[in-house]
Every structure is written in C-alpha cells, then in structure tokens.
Design a protein around this motif. Structure first.
Motif, PDB file in Angstrom:
ATOM      1  N   ASP A 158      97.481  52.422  42.046  1.00  0.00           N
ATOM      2  CA  ASP A 158      96.963  53.727  41.633  1.00  0.00           C
ATOM      3  C   ASP A 158      95.599  54.024  42.244  1.00  0.00           C
ATOM      4  OD1 ASP A 158      99.196  54.250  40.135  1.00  0.00           O
ATOM      5  OD2 ASP A 158      98.338  53.536  38.247  1.00  0.00           O
ATOM      6  N   ASP A 159      94.865  52.974  42.598  1.00  0.00           N
ATOM      7  CA  ASP A 159      93.520  53.170  43.145  1.00  0.00           C
ATOM      8  C   ASP A 159      93.476  53.065  44.664  1.00  0.00           C
ATOM      9  OD1 ASP A 159      94.101  50.505  43.356  1.00  0.00           O
ATOM     10  OD2 ASP A 159      92.112  49.805  42.719  1.00  0.00           O
ATOM     11  N   ILE A 160      94.623  53.136  45.315  1.00  0.00           N
ATOM     12  CA  ILE A 160      94.665  52.919  46.766  1.00  0.00           C
ATOM     13  C   ILE A 160      93.864  53.984  47.521  1.00  0.00           C
ATOM     14  CG2 ILE A 160      96.820  54.200  47.107  1.00  0.00           C
ATOM     15  CD1 ILE A 160      95.695  50.936  48.892  1.00  0.00           C
ATOM     16  N   GLN A 161      93.871  55.208  47.042  1.00  0.00           N
ATOM     17  CA  GLN A 161      93.107  56.266  47.709  1.00  0.00           C
ATOM     18  C   GLN A 161      91.605  55.963  47.644  1.00  0.00           C
ATOM     19  OE1 GLN A 161      92.755  60.460  46.087  1.00  0.00           O
ATOM     20  NE2 GLN A 161      94.052  60.886  47.871  1.00  0.00           N
ATOM     21  N   THR A 162      91.139  55.532  46.485  1.00  0.00           N
ATOM     22  CA  THR A 162      89.731  55.162  46.331  1.00  0.00           C
ATOM     23  C   THR A 162      89.378  53.983  47.230  1.00  0.00           C
ATOM     24  OG1 THR A 162      89.783  55.892  44.028  1.00  0.00           O
ATOM     25  CG2 THR A 162      87.966  54.464  44.678  1.00  0.00           C
ATOM     26  N   HIS A 163      90.316  53.067  47.380  1.00  0.00           N
ATOM     27  CA  HIS A 163      90.093  51.899  48.233  1.00  0.00           C
ATOM     28  C   HIS A 163      89.853  52.330  49.681  1.00  0.00           C
ATOM     29  CE1 HIS A 163      91.311  47.405  48.761  1.00  0.00           C
ATOM     30  NE2 HIS A 163      90.311  47.732  49.550  1.00  0.00           N
ATOM     31  N   LEU A 164      90.680  53.262  50.168  1.00  0.00           N
ATOM     32  CA  LEU A 164      90.514  53.759  51.539  1.00  0.00           C
ATOM     33  C   LEU A 164      89.185  54.497  51.703  1.00  0.00           C
ATOM     34  CD1 LEU A 164      93.490  52.933  51.831  1.00  0.00           C
ATOM     35  CD2 LEU A 164      93.868  55.045  53.127  1.00  0.00           C
ATOM     36  N   LYS A 165      88.801  55.263  50.682  1.00  0.00           N
ATOM     37  CA  LYS A 165      87.518  55.968  50.739  1.00  0.00           C
ATOM     38  C   LYS A 165      86.364  54.982  50.874  1.00  0.00           C
ATOM     39  CE  LYS A 165      88.713  60.092  47.999  1.00  0.00           C
ATOM     40  NZ  LYS A 165      88.457  60.814  46.709  1.00  0.00           N
ATOM     41  N   THR A 166      86.431  53.904  50.112  1.00  0.00           N
ATOM     42  CA  THR A 166      85.373  52.895  50.151  1.00  0.00           C
ATOM     43  C   THR A 166      85.307  52.227  51.518  1.00  0.00           C
ATOM     44  OG1 THR A 166      85.670  52.465  47.792  1.00  0.00           O
ATOM     45  CG2 THR A 166      84.497  50.796  49.079  1.00  0.00           C
ATOM     46  N   LEU A 167      86.465  51.887  52.074  1.00  0.00           N
ATOM     47  CA  LEU A 167      86.489  51.249  53.392  1.00  0.00           C
ATOM     48  C   LEU A 167      85.970  52.195  54.474  1.00  0.00           C
ATOM     49  CD1 LEU A 167      89.871  49.292  53.237  1.00  0.00           C
ATOM     50  CD2 LEU A 167      87.558  48.370  53.139  1.00  0.00           C
ATOM     51  N   LYS A 168      86.196  53.490  54.301  1.00  0.00           N
ATOM     52  CA  LYS A 168      85.667  54.456  55.264  1.00  0.00           C
ATOM     53  C   LYS A 168      84.146  54.441  55.251  1.00  0.00           C
ATOM     54  CE  LYS A 168      85.855  59.291  56.720  1.00  0.00           C
ATOM     55  NZ  LYS A 168      86.449  60.642  56.475  1.00  0.00           N
ATOM     56  N   VAL A 169      83.564  54.323  54.068  1.00  0.00           N
ATOM     57  CA  VAL A 169      82.100  54.237  53.957  1.00  0.00           C
ATOM     58  C   VAL A 169      81.590  52.992  54.682  1.00  0.00           C
ATOM     59  CG1 VAL A 169      80.172  53.910  52.354  1.00  0.00           C
ATOM     60  CG2 VAL A 169      82.008  55.513  51.792  1.00  0.00           C
ATOM     61  N   LEU A 170      82.375  51.920  54.648  1.00  0.00           N
ATOM     62  CA  LEU A 170      81.978  50.666  55.279  1.00  0.00           C
ATOM     63  C   LEU A 170      82.247  50.639  56.775  1.00  0.00           C
ATOM     64  CD1 LEU A 170      83.225  48.148  52.565  1.00  0.00           C
ATOM     65  CD2 LEU A 170      80.885  48.911  52.988  1.00  0.00           C
ATOM     66  N   GLY A 171      82.919  51.675  57.292  1.00  0.00           N
ATOM     67  CA  GLY A 171      83.114  51.755  58.738  1.00  0.00           C
ATOM     68  C   GLY A 171      84.542  51.813  59.231  1.00  0.00           C
TER      69      GLY A 171
END
Length: 246
Positions: free
Chosen positions: A157-170
């Motif tokens: 359910d949190d996969i979208q948030t996970h991708l957002k976080t990884l985008k912040v990390l590069g």
C-alpha cells in the motif's frame, strides 16, 4: 661524548598521548580531504551505462525482501574481473548496475553462488521451486527454505510513497512512474492484462504470475527481482574480462 640533541622526535610524540592523538587527527584529516575533495570536481563517480534503470515496483518490493532476509550474507552480487570469476558467473560487475540499490549488494562473501547474473539463467518455476525447497533442485544446497513466502500476501500500500522517497535520494523515477506505482506492481504479476504501458516504463521487466496465486505474494516480488539481475545491460558494448588479462 657529544651532548644529545634536543628536539621534536618520535620519542616525544609517543610519550605524549594528547599530542599523538592531535597529530593522528591532523594526518587522517589531510588524507580524507585528498580523497574526498576531488569527488566534488566531477559530475559523477559512476559511469553512466545504457539500460540501467531503477527497479520496477514489484522488483523493488523483492529487493526489500532480499535485504530483509539477509540474502546478501551468503550471495554477493559482485563479479570480480578475474578469469575464474567471469568464466563461472559472467561479465564482471559494473558500478552502474548497483547505482540505484540502497543498500548495494556487492557484499564480500559467497556461501552460495554469486547472483549478479542470475536473471534469466533459470525459469520462473525453477526459482519458485528453489525458494520453496532448495534441496529439491540443488541436493547439496545448505540454503534454508522460504516456502511460507509463496502464500504470504505482499504488503504494498505504501509503494508510491517508497518511490517518492527514492526519487528524493536520487533514483530517477518520473511523476508518471510514481503515479502508477501500485498499478504497475499489479501489472507485472498479470501477463494476461494490458502491460504495454508498464513495459514502456520498465524495459526488460519480467511479466509473469510467478507463483500461480491470484494475489501478489512476497515470493512473486522476490522472483521478479531475481529474474531482473544482470539482464539490463548489453555487455557486448563493454571491454571483455579476457581483454583485461592480456
């Protein structure tokens, strides 16, 4: 007898603990600066390689399970540029292949085989059978079984948030990839659905119902990740390991 010269000697430093600590800190600081400062003068320390992409949502979930279960303790993903290594496992590892792994899985030990090129080496059914009961397909294996993963529903359910976080990390996830994260995860599990848009977003991702279950399970995610390893790069474009040894 000539009078002993007085001055700043090793003996003085070694007898003065505080002075010794200060000089060590100065030496280490200078050495660190010499190594670190040049990195800020170049755009990237990792050579860009065609084909490398961030993980699809299902592969990413599988990567997280791989890390959670400590698979890196027995399986490295680092093929060294030595003849015995490349003849057994394939082309030596490129840094760019792991640039979106957090944490990277190069490791330093192999109890089992290196997995850097395991993608596509075995069928999906073989991977599932091996994870359920390793000795059913590799009699000498000492790997524990993970049969429970086959029926354990994947929490995503949190996969979208996970991708957002990884985008912040590069990681270069696009807004489109983030918006479709959950749908893309389910699409990779459903080969009978419309997967054209998913495959455009994640080239070379393996689309399959890996376990045969209707729901997405943890084993689906893990096999999707394993089947991607080593498949993204066209290694014919890079110097062969044999050339390195000539």
């Amino acid at each position: 007898m000539a009078e002993e010269k007085k001055g700043f000697s090793h003996d003085t430093i070694e007898r003065n603990t505080l002075l010794l600590v200060v000089l060590i800190l100065i030496t280490v600081s200078i050495g660190g600066l010499v190594q670190i400062v040049p990195l800020f003068t170049i755009e990237s320390t990792i050579e860009k390689v065609d084909g490398v992409r961030p993980h699809s949502p299902l592969e990413l979930a599988g990567f997280n399970i791989y890390v959670r279960e400590g698979c890196y303790n027995c399986h490295s993903q680092q093929i060294r540029p030595f003849r015995d290594e490349v003849e057994r496992y394939g082309h030596y590892s490129l840094a760019a292949e792991s640039m979106y792994d957090r944490p990277f899985q190069w490791s330093s030990k192999r109890t089992g085989p290196d997995l850097a090129r395991v993608g596509g080496k075995y069928s999906n059914d073989w991977q599932v059978a091996h994870l359920v009961d390793p000795r059913a397909v590799v009699p000498e294996s000492i790997m524990p079984g993970y049969a429970w993963m086959k029926d354990r529903p994947l929490k995503y359910d949190d996969i979208q948030t996970h991708l957002k976080t990884l985008k912040v990390l590069g990681s270069p996830y696009t807004d489109e990839q983030i918006a479709n994260a959950k749908a893309d995860l389910e699409a990779q599990k459903n080969p009978d659905g419309d997967v054209a848009a998913f495959q455009k977003r994640y080239p070379k991702a393996v689309v399959a119902n890996f376990t045969g279950n209707k729901q997405v399970t943890e084993m689906d995610a893990l096999v999707a990740y394993l089947q991607m390893l080593g498949t993204l790069v066209d290694f014919t474009k890079y110097q062969s390991p044999k050339q390195l040894q000539q």
